[in-house]
Scaffold this motif. Structure first.
Motif, short mmCIF file in Angstrom:
data_model
loop_
_atom_site.label_atom_id
_atom_site.label_comp_id
_atom_site.label_asym_id
_atom_site.label_seq_id
_atom_site.Cartn_x
_atom_site.Cartn_y
_atom_site.Cartn_z
N GLU A 1 -1.20 -68.61 -13.57
CA GLU A 1 0.35 -69.29 -13.83
C GLU A 1 0.21 -69.63 -15.74
OE1 GLU A 1 1.69 -70.68 -9.87
OE2 GLU A 1 0.28 -71.81 -11.24
N GLN A 2 -0.21 -70.25 -16.20
CA GLN A 2 0.00 -70.87 -17.63
C GLN A 2 -0.33 -69.31 -18.56
OE1 GLN A 2 -1.52 -74.04 -19.72
NE2 GLN A 2 -1.62 -75.28 -17.07
N THR A 3 -1.79 -68.95 -18.09
CA THR A 3 -1.49 -67.85 -19.15
C THR A 3 -0.74 -66.11 -18.67
OG1 THR A 3 -4.21 -67.75 -18.55
CG2 THR A 3 -3.50 -65.63 -19.72
N ALA A 4 -0.01 -66.22 -17.47
CA ALA A 4 0.76 -65.04 -16.87
C ALA A 4 2.00 -65.29 -17.72
CB ALA A 4 0.47 -65.07 -15.66
N LEU A 5 2.43 -66.51 -17.69
CA LEU A 5 3.94 -67.05 -18.85
C LEU A 5 3.84 -67.06 -19.63
CD1 LEU A 5 6.46 -68.42 -18.19
CD2 LEU A 5 5.32 -70.27 -18.31
N ARG A 6 2.46 -67.35 -20.79
CA ARG A 6 2.05 -66.89 -22.55
C ARG A 6 2.30 -65.80 -22.61
NH1 ARG A 6 -2.50 -69.63 -22.41
NH2 ARG A 6 -4.05 -68.17 -22.60
N ASP A 7 1.40 -64.56 -22.02
CA ASP A 7 1.12 -63.80 -22.04
C ASP A 7 2.57 -62.31 -21.49
OD1 ASP A 7 -0.67 -64.62 -23.68
OD2 ASP A 7 -2.33 -63.56 -22.61
N SER A 8 3.12 -62.60 -20.78
CA SER A 8 3.75 -62.09 -19.92
C SER A 8 3.40 -61.26 -18.84
CB SER A 8 5.01 -61.55 -20.80
OG SER A 8 5.85 -60.73 -19.98
N ILE A 9 2.36 -61.51 -18.42
CA ILE A 9 1.85 -60.22 -17.47
C ILE A 9 2.24 -61.17 -16.19
CG2 ILE A 9 -0.12 -59.58 -19.18
CD1 ILE A 9 -2.04 -62.01 -17.23
N ALA A 10 1.74 -59.59 -15.20
CA ALA A 10 1.96 -60.22 -13.70
C ALA A 10 0.79 -60.07 -12.88
CB ALA A 10 2.32 -58.93 -13.13
N ILE A 11 0.62 -61.12 -12.17
CA ILE A 11 -0.63 -61.64 -11.28
C ILE A 11 -0.67 -61.87 -9.37
CG2 ILE A 11 -1.21 -63.01 -12.70
CD1 ILE A 11 0.02 -65.85 -11.57
N HIS A 12 -1.61 -61.53 -8.73
CA HIS A 12 -1.09 -61.54 -7.30
C HIS A 12 -0.76 -63.04 -6.83
CE1 HIS A 12 -2.59 -57.17 -6.92
NE2 HIS A 12 -3.19 -57.81 -7.87
N SER A 13 -0.94 -63.40 -6.07
CA SER A 13 -1.07 -64.38 -5.38
C SER A 13 -1.72 -65.14 -5.26
CB SER A 13 -0.17 -64.30 -3.47
OG SER A 13 -0.87 -63.67 -2.89
N LYS A 14 -2.31 -66.22 -4.86
CA LYS A 14 -3.80 -66.72 -5.04
C LYS A 14 -4.59 -66.42 -4.18
CE LYS A 14 -3.93 -71.34 -3.72
NZ LYS A 14 -3.69 -73.05 -3.67
N ASN A 15 -3.88 -66.22 -2.66
CA ASN A 15 -5.00 -65.88 -1.87
C ASN A 15 -5.40 -63.92 -1.52
OD1 ASN A 15 -5.26 -65.28 1.91
ND2 ASN A 15 -4.13 -63.33 0.93
N TYR A 16 -4.76 -63.67 -3.31
CA TYR A 16 -6.18 -62.31 -3.05
C TYR A 16 -7.19 -62.80 -3.89
CZ TYR A 16 -5.53 -57.34 -6.04
OH TYR A 16 -5.48 -56.67 -6.21
N TYR A 17 -6.86 -63.87 -4.48
CA TYR A 17 -8.00 -63.89 -5.32
C TYR A 17 -8.81 -64.82 -4.26
CZ TYR A 17 -4.88 -62.55 -8.96
OH TYR A 17 -4.17 -61.42 -9.91
N GLU A 18 -9.17 -65.64 -3.70
CA GLU A 18 -9.30 -66.39 -3.01
C GLU A 18 -10.37 -65.91 -1.94
OE1 GLU A 18 -7.32 -70.74 -1.68
OE2 GLU A 18 -6.66 -68.92 -0.59
N SER A 19 -9.81 -64.33 -1.64
CA SER A 19 -10.01 -63.00 -0.48
C SER A 19 -11.55 -62.18 -1.62
CB SER A 19 -8.94 -61.80 -0.02
OG SER A 19 -8.10 -61.86 -0.84
N LEU A 20 -11.48 -61.55 -2.63
CA LEU A 20 -12.26 -61.33 -3.16
C LEU A 20 -14.05 -62.55 -3.45
CD1 LEU A 20 -12.40 -58.66 -5.46
CD2 LEU A 20 -12.36 -60.66 -7.26
N PHE A 21 -13.38 -63.65 -3.06
CA PHE A 21 -14.84 -64.75 -3.11
C PHE A 21 -14.78 -65.15 -1.91
CE2 PHE A 21 -13.12 -65.60 -7.13
CZ PHE A 21 -13.99 -65.86 -7.53
N THR A 22 -13.61 -64.28 -0.73
CA THR A 22 -14.39 -64.67 0.43
C THR A 22 -15.24 -63.29 0.94
OG1 THR A 22 -12.65 -65.86 0.99
CG2 THR A 22 -13.39 -64.90 3.35
N LEU A 23 -14.29 -62.24 0.82
CA LEU A 23 -15.31 -60.85 1.12
C LEU A 23 -16.77 -60.51 0.91
CD1 LEU A 23 -14.76 -58.40 2.81
CD2 LEU A 23 -14.34 -57.59 0.54
#
Length: 361
Positions: free
Chosen positions: A200-222
């Motif tokens: 979230e800090q990186t997205a604010l600093r670099d003005s990039i769009a990110i997914h919800s936290k669940n998106y990245y959690e599900s990557l590991f779960t799968l």
């Protein structure tokens, strides 16, 4: 050229060059609003016959229209008598899309592809894109889904050779991070909270769009449920504080730097250099043939808002490649209206916001 499609229950190609064409990625995207289908393609070209397979993702937006997407496909078989950067390949893509359109939802606007066509220069890429006009209705998309420009590091070299091929400052920064007490630890999905706060800090600093936290959690779960893909989280820790994190994805073919996040503090410790070096070492040990830094600006332009990204990734000594980006096969009258809206959205998110962030930095 004759092309026939057959829908499959499983992906027949088990040796995809890109993780984007694996059943793992298809299942992952199906957890986030997409549906997936697998196809076997039989193509009769000249006196040759080829069989290929690919994964196709479909997304319906606002219940009114759909988009079919083929990420880093269509992959050619190794025995193919022509290359990706040929007219034969463009003709194959056109015939493939024509047949695929019969399987698309009735409200589909277009079939979008990110073909695995790459060149060593931007000029060659532009020349190939110009050839699309001869293969109507194929046309260059107004946006790119996957980053067309990237850096590929050869992992068949020894670690000493990889280090020697880096810029000297990069080797120095790796040693500096270690000397300053930065340690790299391996995390898992339980550490996503830490990663996401930094992201979230990186997205604010670099003005990039990110997914919800669940998106990245599900990557590991799968990834935990199968053996073909290894997803890892690396944390750079200094004085018991995580100051940078990256997420990587390994297959037996490639290692990919997928996501990266860093704190606004202690940036002088060069932790991101050490993170990448540890990931490169692990990818090599895993058996990956190359490491993909996954996305840079197209040229070494100091005025580009993301020029720092270009310098950082190219400094590790890999080869810069330029893909052609996304191309479209329109299948609906409303395609042009959609493209107009997409251009406006892209201008806002990819141009105005990034330039604003760059000027504030």
């Amino acid at each position: 050229m004759q092309v026939q499609l057959r829908k499959e229950d499983v992906l027949k190609n088990s040796c995809a060059q890109s993780f984007l064409q694996t059943p793992f990625w298809a299942e992952f995207k199906s957890m986030h609003g997409w549906t997936h289908s697998y196809f076997t393609i039989t193509a009769q070209i000249d006196s040759f016959s080829y069989e290929m397979s690919c994964s196709v993702l479909t997304r319906t937006f606002a219940r009114f229209f759909s988009l079919c997407y083929i990420p880093l496909g269509l992959e050619l078989p190794e025995c193919c008598h022509f290359s990706y950067n040929s007219d034969h390949y463009l003709a194959l893509l056109r015939s493939f899309c024509k047949e695929l359109s019969r399987y698309c939802p009735p409200n589909t606007l277009c079939i979008r592809l990110d073909p695995p066509v790459s060149f060593s220069s931007v000029e060659e890429t532009h020349s190939f894109i110009s050839a699309l006009s001869e293969f109507s209705p194929l046309t260059k998309s107004s946006v790119n889904i996957q980053p067309p420009d990237t850096v590929i590091l050869d992992l068949l070299r020894t670690e000493e050779e990889i280090l020697d091929n880096m810029k000297s400052k990069w080797r120095y920064n790796i040693r500096l991070a270690e000397k300053k007490g930065v340690n790299v630890t391996r995390g898992d999905k339980h550490d996503i909270d830490i990663f996401y706060r930094l992201y979230e800090q990186t997205a604010l600093r670099d003005s990039i769009a990110i997914h919800s936290k669940n998106y990245y959690e599900s990557l590991f779960t799968l990834a935990e449920k199968q053996d073909s893909i290894k997803v890892s989280l690396y944390n750079a820790v200094h004085e018991e504080t995580v100051i940078a994190s990256i997420i990587t994805l390994f297959t037996k073919t490639e290692g990919v730097y997928v996501y990266g996040a860093s704190s606004n503090e202690k940036r002088n410790l060069m932790s991101t250099y050490l993170l990448q070096w540890k990931a490169i070492q692990d990818a090599k040990a895993y058996g990956c043939r190359f490491y993909d830094f996954y996305g840079i600006p197209p040229t070494d332009d100091e005025n580009h808002p993301m020029h720092g990204l270009y310098r950082f990734k190219t400094g590790f000594g890999g080869n810069i490649i330029h893909r052609i980006g996304s191309i479209d096969y329109p299948v609906s009258f409303f395609y042009k209206l959609y493209i107009s809206a997409e251009k406006i959205r892209n201008l806002w998110f990819k141009k105005i916001k990034k330039i604003g962030a760059f000027r504030r930095s």
